[in-house]
Design a protein around this motif. Structure first.
Motif, PDB file in Angstrom:
ATOM      1  N   THR A  30     -72.194 -82.634 -30.442  1.00 22.17           N
ATOM      2  CA  THR A  30     -71.699 -81.265 -30.238  1.00 22.17           C
ATOM      3  C   THR A  30     -71.060 -80.750 -31.515  1.00 22.17           C
ATOM      4  OG1 THR A  30     -71.133 -81.998 -28.009  1.00 22.17           O
ATOM      5  CG2 THR A  30     -70.309 -79.830 -28.690  1.00 22.17           C
ATOM      6  N   VAL A  31     -71.614 -79.660 -32.058  1.00 22.20           N
ATOM      7  CA  VAL A  31     -71.025 -79.031 -33.247  1.00 22.20           C
ATOM      8  C   VAL A  31     -69.734 -78.346 -32.804  1.00 22.20           C
ATOM      9  CG1 VAL A  31     -71.367 -77.255 -35.029  1.00 22.20           C
ATOM     10  CG2 VAL A  31     -73.248 -78.768 -34.390  1.00 22.20           C
ATOM     11  N   SER A  45     -69.224 -82.013 -36.521  1.00 24.88           N
ATOM     12  CA  SER A  45     -69.581 -82.249 -35.119  1.00 24.88           C
ATOM     13  C   SER A  45     -68.922 -83.549 -34.661  1.00 24.88           C
ATOM     14  CB  SER A  45     -71.102 -82.373 -34.980  1.00 24.88           C
ATOM     15  OG  SER A  45     -71.549 -83.566 -35.626  1.00 24.88           O
ATOM     16  N   ASP A  46     -68.912 -83.758 -33.343  1.00 31.45           N
ATOM     17  CA  ASP A  46     -68.302 -84.970 -32.767  1.00 31.45           C
ATOM     18  C   ASP A  46     -68.899 -86.236 -33.357  1.00 31.45           C
ATOM     19  OD1 ASP A  46     -66.869 -83.336 -31.148  1.00 31.45           O
ATOM     20  OD2 ASP A  46     -68.009 -83.728 -29.315  1.00 31.45           O
ATOM     21  N   ARG A  47     -70.239 -86.298 -33.358  1.00 29.89           N
ATOM     22  CA  ARG A  47     -70.880 -87.544 -33.811  1.00 29.89           C
ATOM     23  C   ARG A  47     -70.738 -87.739 -35.319  1.00 29.89           C
ATOM     24  NH1 ARG A  47     -73.440 -91.053 -30.748  1.00 29.89           N
ATOM     25  NH2 ARG A  47     -74.733 -91.889 -32.422  1.00 29.89           N
ATOM     26  N   LEU A  53     -58.120 -78.580 -36.523  1.00 29.36           N
ATOM     27  CA  LEU A  53     -57.326 -79.823 -36.449  1.00 29.36           C
ATOM     28  C   LEU A  53     -57.395 -80.421 -35.049  1.00 29.36           C
ATOM     29  CD1 LEU A  53     -54.133 -78.917 -38.536  1.00 29.36           C
ATOM     30  CD2 LEU A  53     -56.014 -80.426 -39.212  1.00 29.36           C
ATOM     31  N   ALA A  54     -57.279 -79.556 -34.033  1.00 32.01           N
ATOM     32  CA  ALA A  54     -57.307 -80.055 -32.648  1.00 32.01           C
ATOM     33  C   ALA A  54     -58.670 -80.663 -32.312  1.00 32.01           C
ATOM     34  CB  ALA A  54     -56.982 -78.911 -31.681  1.00 32.01           C
ATOM     35  N   GLU A  55     -59.758 -79.985 -32.704  1.00 33.34           N
ATOM     36  CA  GLU A  55     -61.102 -80.505 -32.392  1.00 33.34           C
ATOM     37  C   GLU A  55     -61.382 -81.807 -33.137  1.00 33.34           C
ATOM     38  OE1 GLU A  55     -64.655 -77.870 -31.355  1.00 33.34           O
ATOM     39  OE2 GLU A  55     -63.592 -76.643 -32.810  1.00 33.34           O
ATOM     40  N   ALA A  66     -60.049 -89.401 -31.701  1.00 30.13           N
ATOM     41  CA  ALA A  66     -59.261 -90.154 -30.718  1.00 30.13           C
ATOM     42  C   ALA A  66     -60.044 -91.298 -30.082  1.00 30.13           C
ATOM     43  CB  ALA A  66     -58.732 -89.208 -29.641  1.00 30.13           C
ATOM     44  N   GLY A  67     -61.303 -91.012 -29.659  1.00 28.50           N
ATOM     45  CA  GLY A  67     -62.104 -92.059 -29.024  1.00 28.50           C
ATOM     46  C   GLY A  67     -62.336 -93.248 -29.933  1.00 28.50           C
TER      47      GLY A  67
END
Length: 598
Positions: free
Chosen positions: A510-511, A519-521, A556-558, A564-565
């Motif tokens: 997810t961008v 993105s997340d990945r 920063l939050a995203e 976190a994971g």
């Protein structure tokens, strides 16, 4: 290299992380190596890669993040150092030009040719003072260098460049032609001299590429897949500091967990830059080699100034005799640099006085371009690792390097310690080769290969033309990856972007909403391959988002949520990392994080 004065720079309060850092474990499981390098700036990392390529068992530790100290606070220049000619440093200039030409070939993904123009206000000024400066290395009364002197310097510079043939020769223009090319220049100029140097847009990422080349070179031979990380011959970790000398070796303290262990080596290499003396003191053998000077820069979002530069660096001498520069980087303009004696106990930050100085120098060359503090999107400062210079003016302290050898008593035996005094970005590869040769001589080991023509990281098979870049982007665009995203990845990783794209394709990616550049990945990929210790590492050193003034509270939050994971952060840790990032950006970079929604 952020030691002592900058030690708190990116170190959030200690808290045990849920995820064990594999790199630290690899050092703990086998707490010895032939060589221990302390300091993960470009010179330490370059030496790490060179030794790993010779098959030497080498370990590197860095107290902060890689490229956090002076290496990350550079003028982003890969240059031959034309101004070192008048200091009489011909060896350094020749080496710098050769290395600049080499880096354009082996690191084309980050090192790019840079057209540079010197505005000249007089014909013969400086001819009398130059020989005096040259002979005495004393500044004397600042006096502008005139056309005659600059022409002589550039002719010599071209002569040094000739073998490489990578950049065009210099050219001289009179006032009329110069103003036709750069109409915003001060109308009082007499000439403009234009020549080529090179810039490095991503010094932090180039440092990571060099590091990873070293790690790959030290992996066990294929077929030994079951080999553990501890068996690798090249191991490196950030956020691990040398804190003392213990009975059985050097004490290392994990800056993220507070855990301590000892490590031994046959040779220690101290490449902690301006902190070399403090590192030697921590190892029980105080030295007084260094006399760093602070250099600051500002980054502006100013379309008018960007247009005035017309795609080239403006490089000139300000009224106080300092060499300063204004140059475009993407859609931003970098302005630098100052040269003031540094207080090693204080944080290196860009001051209000320095900002006034930068505005003054912009006005000196582009009198009709108005710049205000609102246009500053980022500022940064670092301490140059210069030798002690007592009475010599900072601008005339040698930029050459030397290697000091001493014998320290570590873990009950005498260990040779090599301390690097000086060193600059442009010559990191040659310097690393020199340092490695000294280490190899101590170990009685042969050099197996040269790094002179060896492509670095994502510079391997990097497209060599705009058309080539466009073709690469087209070939890597798909339903899930837009052309813009592929372009960002190519810019960020060079051809290593193929590894990143493969990783992104192995799951649902997810961008971000706050930026289409992450993105997340991709964040997970960074955690897996690029040793992330803190959220701020992603903003400042794994991407150029902070440099370009693009950090928002949403970003920063995203990013923290994506970290976190893989890093095992709970909600409290996420909140702490966000506030730590906000603090670092405000305290060290003059950035007050805003919200997109504001």
């Amino acid at each position: 290299m952020g030691h002592h004065g900058n030690a708190g720079k990116n170190n959030a309060p200690e808290e045990t992380q849920a995820v064990v850092r594999a790199q630290v474990e690899a050092l703990k499981q086998r707490p010895r190596a032939s060589v221990l390098i302390i300091g993960g700036g470009i010179n330490g990392v370059g030496t790490f890669r060179d030794l790993a390529l010779q098959g030497i068992d080498v370990a590197l530790v860095e107290r902060g993040d890689y490229c956090q100290g002076a290496s990350g606070a550079s003028s982003h220049m890969i240059h031959g150092g034309i101004r070192y000619l008048e200091n009489g440093e011909f060896r350094l200039v020749k080496e710098s030009v050769v290395e600049r030409n080499g880096l354009l070939k082996i690191a084309p993904h980050y090192v790019k040719p840079l057209q540079t123009t010197i505005p000249i206000f007089s014909t013969f000024s400086g001819i009398l003072s130059a020989p005096i400066r040259f002979l005495t290395h004393k500044q004397g009364k600042p006096q502008e260098r005139g056309a005659f002197l600059i022409k002589a310097g550039l002719t010599l510079y071209d002569a040094f460049s000739r073998d490489g043939g990578t950049v065009p020769r210099h050219d001289f223009k009179g006032r009329k032609k110069a103003l036709a090319e750069l109409p915003q220049l001060h109308s009082g100029i007499k000439y403009a001299a234009t020549y080529y140097d090179a810039s490095v847009h991503n010094p932090e990422r180039l440092t990571l590429d060099v590091l990873q080349d070293g790690e790959k070179a030290g992996l066990p031979v294929s077929g030994a897949a079951a080999a553990t990380a501890a068996e690798a011959k090249a191991r490196a970790t950030n956020y691990l500091a040398v804190t003392a000398v213990a009975e059985d070796g050097v004490e290392l303290t994990d800056q993220l967990t507070g855990e301590k262990f000892t490590f031994t080596a046959d040779v220690v290499v101290n490449t902690t830059g301006a902190w070399v003396d403090m590192t030697n003191t921590d190892m029980g053998s105080p030295t007084r080699f260094m006399g760093g000077t602070k250099g600051s820069h500002i980054v502006l979002d100013h379309p008018g100034l960007l247009a005035a530069c017309n795609g080239r660096e403006i490089f000139f001498e300000h009224t106080d005799g300092r060499i300063v520069l204004i140059y475009p980087m993407g859609d931003r303009v970098l302005v630098g640099t100052t040269d003031v004696n540094a207080d090693m106990t204080a944080d290196a930050v860009c001051t209000e006085d320095e900002i006034d100085y930068f505005f003054d120098l912009i006005g000196h060359v582009f009198p009709n371009v108005l710049v205000t503090r609102e246009e500053i999107v980022y500022s940064f400062a670092g301490v140059r690792p210069l030798p002690r210079h007592d009475e010599t003016a900072p601008g005339f302290v040698s930029r050459d390097y030397r290697i000091e050898r001493a014998e320290h008593s570590i873990g009950g035996k005498t260990v040779p310690v090599l301390s690097l005094v000086g060193g600059k970005w442009t010559t990191f590869r040659a310097l690393a080769e020199h340092m490695s040769d000294d280490v190899l001589a101590i170990l009685g080991a042969p050099r197996k290969r040269s790094t002179a023509k060896l492509p670095i990281g994502g510079g391997v098979n990097f497209p060599d033309s705009t058309a080539g870049v466009e073709a690469w982007i087209l070939a890597h665009t798909s339903d899930s990856v837009t052309a813009a995203r592929a372009g960002v990845l190519l810019t960020r990783y060079g051809t290593r972007a193929e590894e990143v794209l493969a990783y992104l394709g192995e799951g649902i990616d997810t961008v971000f909403n706050s930026t289409d550049e992450l993105s997340d990945r991709e964040v997970a990929f960074m955690v897996e391959h690029e040793q992330i210790g803190h959220l701020i590492d992603v903003m400042i050193r794994r991407t150029s988002l902070a440099f370009r003034g693009l950090v928002t509270s949403e970003l920063l939050a995203e990013t923290a949520a994506a970290l976190a994971g893989p890093l095992g952060w709970n909600a409290a840790k996420v909140a702490e990392e966000i506030s730590h990032s906000v603090d670092v950006l405000a305290r060290f970079h003059g950035v007050h994080v805003q919200s997109l929604i504001a």
